[in-house]
Design a protein around this motif. Structure first.
Motif, PDB file in Angstrom:
ATOM      1  N   ALA A 140      46.825  44.415  11.301  1.00 28.89           N
ATOM      2  CA  ALA A 140      47.942  44.266  12.241  1.00 28.89           C
ATOM      3  C   ALA A 140      48.287  42.790  12.436  1.00 28.89           C
ATOM      4  O   ALA A 140      49.462  42.397  12.391  1.00 28.89           O
ATOM      5  CB  ALA A 140      47.574  44.898  13.577  1.00 28.89           C
ATOM      6  N   THR A 141      47.260  42.003  12.623  1.00 34.03           N
ATOM      7  CA  THR A 141      47.485  40.587  12.902  1.00 34.03           C
ATOM      8  C   THR A 141      48.070  39.868  11.676  1.00 34.03           C
ATOM      9  O   THR A 141      48.997  39.063  11.793  1.00 34.03           O
ATOM     10  CB  THR A 141      46.154  39.924  13.321  1.00 34.03           C
ATOM     11  N   ARG A 142      47.533  40.200  10.518  1.00 31.25           N
ATOM     12  CA  ARG A 142      48.039  39.576   9.292  1.00 31.25           C
ATOM     13  C   ARG A 142      49.500  39.919   9.068  1.00 31.25           C
ATOM     14  O   ARG A 142      50.275  39.100   8.584  1.00 31.25           O
ATOM     15  CB  ARG A 142      47.232  40.041   8.083  1.00 31.25           C
ATOM     16  N   HIS A 143      49.847  41.155   9.423  1.00 31.45           N
ATOM     17  CA  HIS A 143      51.251  41.553   9.276  1.00 31.45           C
ATOM     18  C   HIS A 143      52.145  40.624  10.084  1.00 31.45           C
ATOM     19  O   HIS A 143      53.187  40.150   9.598  1.00 31.45           O
ATOM     20  CB  HIS A 143      51.419  43.001   9.723  1.00 31.45           C
ATOM     21  N   LEU A 144      51.718  40.321  11.286  1.00 30.70           N
ATOM     22  CA  LEU A 144      52.511  39.434  12.152  1.00 30.70           C
ATOM     23  C   LEU A 144      52.519  38.013  11.576  1.00 30.70           C
ATOM     24  O   LEU A 144      53.548  37.329  11.578  1.00 30.70           O
ATOM     25  CB  LEU A 144      51.935  39.443  13.572  1.00 30.70           C
ATOM     26  N   ALA A 175      38.130  42.135  17.508  1.00 37.96           N
ATOM     27  CA  ALA A 175      37.372  41.303  16.566  1.00 37.96           C
ATOM     28  C   ALA A 175      38.197  41.047  15.309  1.00 37.96           C
ATOM     29  O   ALA A 175      38.213  39.927  14.764  1.00 37.96           O
ATOM     30  CB  ALA A 175      36.050  41.968  16.221  1.00 37.96           C
ATOM     31  N   GLY A 176      38.906  42.088  14.865  1.00 37.82           N
ATOM     32  CA  GLY A 176      39.748  41.937  13.687  1.00 37.82           C
ATOM     33  C   GLY A 176      40.870  40.948  13.943  1.00 37.82           C
ATOM     34  O   GLY A 176      41.219  40.125  13.085  1.00 37.82           O
ATOM     35  N   TYR A 177      41.439  41.037  15.129  1.00 35.43           N
ATOM     36  CA  TYR A 177      42.483  40.083  15.537  1.00 35.43           C
ATOM     37  C   TYR A 177      41.927  38.663  15.515  1.00 35.43           C
ATOM     38  O   TYR A 177      42.541  37.744  14.944  1.00 35.43           O
ATOM     39  CB  TYR A 177      42.978  40.464  16.928  1.00 35.43           C
ATOM     40  N   ASP A 178      40.737  38.507  16.089  1.00 36.02           N
ATOM     41  CA  ASP A 178      40.091  37.186  16.090  1.00 36.02           C
ATOM     42  C   ASP A 178      39.873  36.687  14.659  1.00 36.02           C
ATOM     43  O   ASP A 178      40.150  35.520  14.352  1.00 36.02           O
ATOM     44  CB  ASP A 178      38.745  37.253  16.825  1.00 36.02           C
ATOM     45  N   ASP A 179      39.381  37.563  13.816  1.00 39.63           N
ATOM     46  CA  ASP A 179      39.163  37.205  12.406  1.00 39.63           C
ATOM     47  C   ASP A 179      40.419  36.581  11.806  1.00 39.63           C
ATOM     48  O   ASP A 179      40.375  35.498  11.225  1.00 39.63           O
ATOM     49  CB  ASP A 179      38.823  38.452  11.569  1.00 39.63           C
ATOM     50  N   THR A 236      41.588  33.274  13.439  1.00 44.16           N
ATOM     51  CA  THR A 236      40.688  32.182  13.066  1.00 44.16           C
ATOM     52  C   THR A 236      40.942  31.743  11.621  1.00 44.16           C
ATOM     53  O   THR A 236      41.011  30.545  11.319  1.00 44.16           O
ATOM     54  CB  THR A 236      39.223  32.639  13.214  1.00 44.16           C
ATOM     55  N   ALA A 237      41.095  32.735  10.751  1.00 46.97           N
ATOM     56  CA  ALA A 237      41.345  32.431   9.342  1.00 46.97           C
ATOM     57  C   ALA A 237      42.642  31.636   9.187  1.00 46.97           C
ATOM     58  O   ALA A 237      42.784  30.803   8.294  1.00 46.97           O
ATOM     59  CB  ALA A 237      41.398  33.706   8.525  1.00 46.97           C
ATOM     60  N   ALA A 238      43.591  31.885  10.091  1.00 49.18           N
ATOM     61  CA  ALA A 238      44.873  31.176  10.027  1.00 49.18           C
ATOM     62  C   ALA A 238      44.835  29.889  10.848  1.00 49.18           C
ATOM     63  O   ALA A 238      45.854  29.208  11.005  1.00 49.18           O
ATOM     64  CB  ALA A 238      45.990  32.085  10.528  1.00 49.18           C
ATOM     65  N   ARG A 277      53.359  32.616  14.806  1.00 50.46           N
ATOM     66  CA  ARG A 277      52.213  31.746  15.028  1.00 50.46           C
ATOM     67  C   ARG A 277      51.647  31.929  16.445  1.00 50.46           C
ATOM     68  O   ARG A 277      50.468  31.750  16.678  1.00 50.46           O
ATOM     69  CB  ARG A 277      52.621  30.272  14.827  1.00 50.46           C
ATOM     70  N   HIS A 278      52.517  32.261  17.370  1.00 52.39           N
ATOM     71  CA  HIS A 278      52.072  32.498  18.747  1.00 52.39           C
ATOM     72  C   HIS A 278      51.922  33.997  18.956  1.00 52.39           C
ATOM     73  O   HIS A 278      52.843  34.683  19.390  1.00 52.39           O
ATOM     74  CB  HIS A 278      53.065  31.895  19.745  1.00 52.39           C
ATOM     75  N   ILE A 279      50.755  34.462  18.587  1.00 46.09           N
ATOM     76  CA  ILE A 279      50.497  35.904  18.596  1.00 46.09           C
ATOM     77  C   ILE A 279      49.434  36.244  19.636  1.00 46.09           C
ATOM     78  O   ILE A 279      48.324  35.730  19.585  1.00 46.09           O
ATOM     79  CB  ILE A 279      49.989  36.363  17.212  1.00 46.09           C
TER      80      ILE A 279
END
Lengths: 338, 338
Positions: free
Chosen positions: A172-176, A199-203, A206-208, A182-184
């Motif tokens: 979901a986060t990667r899609h955004l 946790a997935g969102y954090d991943d 953080t990766a970005a 950038r401000h998600i």
DNA sequence: TTGTAGGCGTTATCAC
DNA sequence: GTGATAACGCCTACAA
């Protein structure tokens, strides 16, 4: 006609007498045994019909030492994902000849100590635990258990089938991110799944190399999500995208955006999670993540059947990968904003 | 310790031996009988604990000739109102010491002829039928049945508990009439409840000497309601208010209004039915009718318990009156349009 | 208060 | 193929 007892339910004895055969023969017919002559079988079947006989499942379970039943313990049957889960369980378990008994955590609470106890005492042959196990559930012996979903603790020896919620959070986060946001922000609620999604969102954030900003509610309602979002939006006015940890929360996010004067997706992209019927509605057209819970149910059922046939197999974990469902509530940052 | 059989589940014999008492004493303790000395009771309880004993409900049912279980047959556990219904049933039935077993129409279909058969064979002491009964359900004897909701046929001798859907249909329609609307349409779906709600709509329109105009869908989905509404609006452009036969349909109506360029409630008033959580959401704020299904569940449970105590009481009907829930999707014709 | 014995309606194991 | 007979685990008089 031949019945001498006025009210009692008829037994195989009654059927046997009526059909002029032995009780054993009746039992064989009941079990669909092939070694019964067609003539007798028909006679028995007819007697059963005219007498209105139904086999006592209690007696059958007692004598046969089999119930062909698996128990499902669920947190709350209102839960959307439970519905899909049950479909998958139904399919795989019925296929294998097992029937399903469902009990939620509250249910019959004044009659049994806990739902597991009830299933144990009815001699369920397997148990599916789709809730966070309480302390008194931890010592189950002699009956295969499969746990569904990710939980804080795991009953020893149990198999596991779960949605990969963490991967879904990343998805979901990667899609955004891919859309240029950038401000998600992330609006999360309570429960094990929500923790993994976060946790997935954090991943992904953080990766970005972006800051993860989460607003949590203490109850899993649309109303709580609404207020959390309003507060979040006020505190972070530069937000251009929001990831809600489930579709119900997304509903609250959508309302909050509207009430804050934000258009979706022009001013704010919103993504949910669960792919509920709500998300698919014409009114929302919500972009979301499909957790594929029906496949989790299938996996859980299959895993249980497996273990029923081979108790020695080491416990396994089946993870179901989520899928992105694109609809109308997310948009590219650049195209829409210029 | 004393256990000689390696795997089998312990029985009262094992418990009795371990506690150095007789099997009957154990049985008495299990039933919480008062005529057991405290010393022995404790000894038994402890043995039960250390042995991990659970009473076999099959054996108990067989010997005691009681299951303290009532079966609930439901169309589809996904149904929103079923959830409320179950809450009410749970409350009243558990209170009276009965546990609940739920079965939907599809469930275990390859194992039993129909859900009733399953309940009959487990010797459920009462049955709640919350679905349109099929032909093979019509001849149930020797076990109390209460039917929930309005259905095309009624199992002989059964009690009935139902929402007064017709009154609800009138209530919704009158509300729109009271607001000054005259061109009021009705979007209806399938099912017994929808038929009654439509009848209520007809009642109110007829009483107001206005033409009743109904658009029906053949499946109970939001999508179907959406398309039906778009067509209705195109055919009746002077419509100022729409009554949807349930909240899900109302969701479709709302989307159709938006896509037709109509503002709610400024251009179009919309009222739903069910008072689902969806209706209460910040996003919708849908005016609707509360069917009070939890009270129907309570009434059904109470009625069953009643009959369990007095089999001779003539069958009764409990009707629960609906309530209007005012929110933001309906408005006075004159104020808003000028 | 505690123990004994019989039975609940099936299935399973044998013989026939 | 078919029919006796012994479990299965518990409850419930009844007796002690």
């Amino acid at each position: 006609m031949t019945s001498l007892r006025p009210d009692r339910q008829p037994t195989i004895y009654d059927v046997a007498e009526h059909a002029r055969v032995s009780k054993s023969l009746v039992s064989l017919v009941l079990q669909g045994s092939p070694k019964v002559s067609e003539t007798r079988r028909l006679a028995v079947l007819e007697s059963i019909e005219t007498l209105g006989y139904r086999r006592s499942s209690a007696a059958a379970a007692l004598a046969g030492n089999r119930t062909r039943t698996v128990g499902v313990v669920v947190e709350d049957y209102r839960n959307v994902w439970f519905t899909d889960l049950l479909d998958g369980l139904q399919e795989s378990l019925n296929e294998a000849g097992y029937r399903i008994a469902v009990s939620d955590l509250q249910q019959n609470s004044r009659l049994d100590k806990n739902p597991l106890d009830g299933f144990l005492s009815m001699r369920a042959e397997g148990i599916v635990v789709a809730t966070d196990p309480t302390a008194d559930m931890m010592n189950v012996h002699d009956v295969p258990v499969v746990m569904v979903g990710t939980h804080t603790r795991r009953i020893p020896g149990s198999d596991v089938a779960a949605n990969n919620d963490r991967a879904g959070g990343r998805l979901a986060t990667r899609h955004l991110l891919d859309l240029g946001h950038r401000h998600i922000g992330h609006i999360t609620t309570t429960g094990g799944a929500a923790i993994d999604r976060e946790a997935g969102y954090d991943d992904a954030m953080t990766a970005a190399r972006l800051p993860a900003q989460t607003a949590a509610t203490d109850v899993p309602t649309e109303d709580a999500a609404y207020h959390a979002t309003r507060a979040y939006l006020a505190a972070h006015p530069d937000t251009t995208a929001l990831f809600a940890s489930n579709d119900t929360a997304a509903l609250g996010v959508l309302a909050a955006a509207r009430d804050a004067g934000l258009r979706v997706p022009a001013d704010l992209s919103v993504i949910g999670y669960d792919n509920s019927s709500l998300a698919a509605s014409h009114l929302l057209q919500l972009t979301t993540v499909d957790a594929r819970s029906i496949d989790v149910g299938r996996a859980a059922g299959l895993s249980l059947v497996d273990r029923l046939h081979d108790a020695e197999r080491p416990p396994g974990v089946a993870l179901v990968e989520p899928r992105l469902v694109l609809r109308k509530t997310t948009a590219s940052l650049h195209v829409r904003r210029g």
